[in-house]
Design an enzyme around this catalytic site. Sequence first.
Site, mmCIF file in Angstrom:
data_model
loop_
_atom_site.group_PDB
_atom_site.id
_atom_site.type_symbol
_atom_site.label_atom_id
_atom_site.label_comp_id
_atom_site.label_asym_id
_atom_site.label_seq_id
_atom_site.Cartn_x
_atom_site.Cartn_y
_atom_site.Cartn_z
ATOM 1 N N LYS A 59 0.793 -1.235 0.000
ATOM 2 C CA LYS A 59 0.000 0.000 0.000
ATOM 3 C C LYS A 59 0.830 1.293 0.000
ATOM 4 O O LYS A 59 0.323 2.361 0.359
ATOM 5 C CB LYS A 59 -1.017 0.043 1.169
ATOM 6 C CG LYS A 59 -1.840 -1.205 1.353
ATOM 7 C CD LYS A 59 -2.324 -1.843 0.092
ATOM 8 C CE LYS A 59 -3.415 -1.088 -0.616
ATOM 9 N NZ LYS A 59 -3.802 -1.834 -1.874
ATOM 10 N N THR A 63 1.211 0.176 -7.366
ATOM 11 C CA THR A 63 0.456 0.170 -8.620
ATOM 12 C C THR A 63 0.711 1.465 -9.393
ATOM 13 O O THR A 63 0.809 1.455 -10.609
ATOM 14 C CB THR A 63 -1.052 0.021 -8.304
ATOM 15 O OG1 THR A 63 -1.190 -0.999 -7.309
ATOM 16 C CG2 THR A 63 -1.852 -0.349 -9.534
ATOM 17 N N THR A 119 7.224 -6.721 -6.050
ATOM 18 C CA THR A 119 7.387 -7.502 -4.813
ATOM 19 C C THR A 119 7.100 -6.623 -3.600
ATOM 20 O O THR A 119 7.307 -5.409 -3.637
ATOM 21 C CB THR A 119 8.807 -8.098 -4.674
ATOM 22 O OG1 THR A 119 8.808 -9.002 -3.568
ATOM 23 C CG2 THR A 119 9.871 -7.040 -4.430
ATOM 24 N N HIS A 120 6.626 -7.287 -2.524
ATOM 25 C CA HIS A 120 6.533 -6.609 -1.225
ATOM 26 C C HIS A 120 7.563 -7.199 -0.258
ATOM 27 O O HIS A 120 7.549 -6.882 0.935
ATOM 28 C CB HIS A 120 5.146 -6.803 -0.601
ATOM 29 C CG HIS A 120 4.036 -6.089 -1.308
ATOM 30 N ND1 HIS A 120 4.154 -4.820 -1.804
ATOM 31 C CD2 HIS A 120 2.759 -6.484 -1.577
ATOM 32 C CE1 HIS A 120 3.000 -4.454 -2.364
ATOM 33 N NE2 HIS A 120 2.147 -5.451 -2.242
ATOM 34 N N ARG A 142 6.149 5.110 1.661
ATOM 35 C CA ARG A 142 5.058 6.037 2.001
ATOM 36 C C ARG A 142 5.043 6.228 3.505
ATOM 37 O O ARG A 142 5.317 5.272 4.254
ATOM 38 C CB ARG A 142 3.735 5.408 1.539
ATOM 39 C CG ARG A 142 2.529 6.295 1.673
ATOM 40 C CD ARG A 142 1.287 5.594 1.149
ATOM 41 N NE ARG A 142 0.193 6.520 0.980
ATOM 42 C CZ ARG A 142 -1.025 6.166 0.597
ATOM 43 N NH1 ARG A 142 -1.301 4.893 0.329
ATOM 44 N NH2 ARG A 142 -1.967 7.086 0.468
ATOM 45 N N SER A 150 -4.215 2.955 4.634
ATOM 46 C CA SER A 150 -4.493 2.337 3.337
ATOM 47 C C SER A 150 -4.530 0.809 3.472
ATOM 48 O O SER A 150 -5.405 0.139 2.902
ATOM 49 C CB SER A 150 -3.409 2.758 2.340
ATOM 50 O OG SER A 150 -3.663 2.214 1.075
ATOM 51 N N TYR A 205 6.340 8.391 -1.885
ATOM 52 C CA TYR A 205 4.964 8.635 -2.346
ATOM 53 C C TYR A 205 4.632 10.122 -2.243
ATOM 54 O O TYR A 205 4.030 10.702 -3.143
ATOM 55 C CB TYR A 205 4.011 7.795 -1.484
ATOM 56 C CG TYR A 205 2.535 7.909 -1.814
ATOM 57 C CD1 TYR A 205 1.914 6.933 -2.592
ATOM 58 C CD2 TYR A 205 1.755 8.966 -1.331
ATOM 59 C CE1 TYR A 205 0.557 7.017 -2.897
ATOM 60 C CE2 TYR A 205 0.405 9.053 -1.627
ATOM 61 C CZ TYR A 205 -0.193 8.079 -2.403
ATOM 62 O OH TYR A 205 -1.527 8.170 -2.695
ATOM 63 N N MET A 244 -6.245 6.861 -13.265
ATOM 64 C CA MET A 244 -6.013 5.443 -12.913
ATOM 65 C C MET A 244 -7.237 4.820 -12.247
ATOM 66 O O MET A 244 -7.530 3.647 -12.433
ATOM 67 C CB MET A 244 -4.782 5.310 -12.015
ATOM 68 C CG MET A 244 -3.478 5.366 -12.805
ATOM 69 S SD MET A 244 -2.016 5.126 -11.777
ATOM 70 C CE MET A 244 -2.276 3.471 -11.126
ATOM 71 N N ARG A 269 -8.559 4.120 -3.555
ATOM 72 C CA ARG A 269 -9.448 4.594 -2.495
ATOM 73 C C ARG A 269 -9.443 6.118 -2.403
ATOM 74 O O ARG A 269 -10.425 6.773 -2.718
ATOM 75 C CB ARG A 269 -9.004 3.947 -1.164
ATOM 76 C CG ARG A 269 -9.969 4.103 -0.003
ATOM 77 C CD ARG A 269 -9.355 3.492 1.256
ATOM 78 N NE ARG A 269 -8.085 4.121 1.576
ATOM 79 C CZ ARG A 269 -7.936 5.177 2.360
ATOM 80 N NH1 ARG A 269 -8.985 5.715 2.953
ATOM 81 N NH2 ARG A 269 -6.733 5.703 2.587
HETATM 82 N N1 LIG Z 1 -2.126 7.486 -9.295
HETATM 83 C C1 LIG Z 1 -2.162 7.441 -7.974
HETATM 84 N N2 LIG Z 1 -2.012 8.564 -7.247
HETATM 85 C C2 LIG Z 1 -2.053 8.547 -5.908
HETATM 86 N N3 LIG Z 1 -2.270 7.412 -5.176
HETATM 87 C C3 LIG Z 1 -2.438 6.271 -5.864
HETATM 88 C C4 LIG Z 1 -2.398 6.223 -7.278
HETATM 89 N N4 LIG Z 1 -2.609 4.935 -7.651
HETATM 90 C C5 LIG Z 1 -2.783 4.230 -6.526
HETATM 91 N N5 LIG Z 1 -2.697 5.022 -5.455
HETATM 92 C C6 LIG Z 1 -2.890 4.663 -4.037
HETATM 93 O O1 LIG Z 1 -1.906 3.748 -3.603
HETATM 94 C C7 LIG Z 1 -2.506 2.874 -2.610
HETATM 95 C C8 LIG Z 1 -2.409 1.442 -3.106
HETATM 96 O O2 LIG Z 1 -1.094 1.039 -2.885
HETATM 97 P P1 LIG Z 1 -0.386 -0.144 -3.682
HETATM 98 O O3 LIG Z 1 -0.582 0.045 -5.134
HETATM 99 O O4 LIG Z 1 0.998 -0.196 -3.152
HETATM 100 O O5 LIG Z 1 -1.222 -1.401 -3.210
HETATM 101 S S1 LIG Z 1 -0.703 -2.915 -3.270
HETATM 102 O O6 LIG Z 1 0.219 -3.091 -2.155
HETATM 103 O O7 LIG Z 1 -0.065 -3.160 -4.559
HETATM 104 O O8 LIG Z 1 -1.948 -3.718 -3.083
HETATM 105 C C9 LIG Z 1 -3.937 3.354 -2.432
HETATM 106 O O9 LIG Z 1 -3.879 4.355 -1.415
HETATM 107 P P2 LIG Z 1 -5.134 4.825 -0.516
HETATM 108 O O10 LIG Z 1 -6.077 5.524 -1.457
HETATM 109 O O11 LIG Z 1 -4.570 5.755 0.497
HETATM 110 O O12 LIG Z 1 -5.733 3.599 0.096
HETATM 111 C C10 LIG Z 1 -4.208 3.934 -3.805
HETATM 112 O O13 LIG Z 1 -5.293 4.821 -3.854
#
Ligand SMILES: Nc1ncnc2c1ncn2[C@@H]1O[C@H](COP(=O)(O)OS(=O)(=O)O)[C@@H](OP(=O)(O)O)[C@H]1O
Length: 307
Positions: A59, A63, A119-120, A142, A150, A205, A244, A269
């Site tokens: 999180k 992505t 990877t995590h 982050r 998150s 982040y 996205m 989210r």
């Molecule tokens: N483009 C963009 N801009 C800003 N934030 C973004 C973006 N894409 C993904 N996110 C936010 O990243 C959080 C998901 O994290 P991950 O992608 O690492 O998730 S995972 O671990 O792969 O499941 C999740 O954070 P939260 O919204 O705080 O829950 C996503 O909303």
Amino acid sequence: MPTSKDYSEALHDHHDTFHRFPLHMVHGIPLMEPIVQQWGPIEDFQARPDDLLIATYPKAGTTWMQEIVDLILVRGDVEKAHRAPTHIRMPFLEICPTPPMPSGVQQLVDVPSPRVIKTHLPFQLVPKSFWENRCKVIYVARNAKDNVVSYYFFDQMNKTQPEPGPWELYLRKFMEEKLAWGSWYDHVCRYWDERTNHNILYVFYEDMKEDPAREIRRVMDFLEVELPPEVLEKIVWQTSFQVMKENPMANYSSVPSTILDQDVSPFMRKGEVGNWKNYFTVAQSEVFDAHYQRRMEGSSLHFRTQI
Ligand SMILES: Nc1ncnc2c1ncn2[C@@H]1O[C@H](COP(=O)(O)OS(=O)(=O)O)[C@@H](OP(=O)(O)O)[C@H]1O
């Protein structure tokens, strides 16, 4: 190579066999049971020198970085970036879904080079071949408060992760370093400390939110890709949260709701810095900060919890 269609069909045919997996330890790190059961092939994974690894604590913005990297590699060709969902384009190394769906390791065998791999895993569990081959690694970190919020919402909607329970207890588990993939504190610090020993680009982040073009340029430099300013601008737009969120190839809507239930909480989210303020009470924040200071003492790694 299994196509996106093969994978999606297998996912839909077998989604009823998923359930919330318990965590077990691998070298002191709690991981979901199927990963632990199939740890051998993950540890022995053979990286290729031109593999690119995107490593994160869950999180932290994985992505988002995956989308940025893919768009850089296809030089801003949006149609190409829409060829398949994120988890097909850039497989998740250690993930082990129920057979016959391929594990991350199995998926990666058939992916042509250059591969982009998610990877995590904490630094010490990353297969040695990545370091021996001096592979490039992009690490996204982050701030802990937004990261745990998150993760809390994700564990509610991800039906393969342990039940998160109430927020208060979840927060405590995070501080006790008992969530899947282990300690956030060790994760972010170890990659930070190792960044100069290896080919690691460390990205925050919060910096990506503050100035996406600047951070995308850093990634381009690291990948040794030059692009004209208008392509960079296009990538900034295509990887913005609002675009996205609506992109079915980036928002995980292709995964059945019995696995990722987006009615409980969307994968995309909020995408903000400082969203934690809506969930931490003042008392929780004070306790967290005091513990954080003790836990991170001596580290030169600093995060911003608001921008
Ligand atoms: N483009 C963009 N801009 C800003 N934030 C973004 C973006 N894409 C993904 N996110 C936010 O990243 C959080 C998901 O994290 P991950 O992608 O690492 O998730 S995972 O671990 O792969 O499941 C999740 O954070 P939260 O919204 O705080 O829950 C996503 O909303």
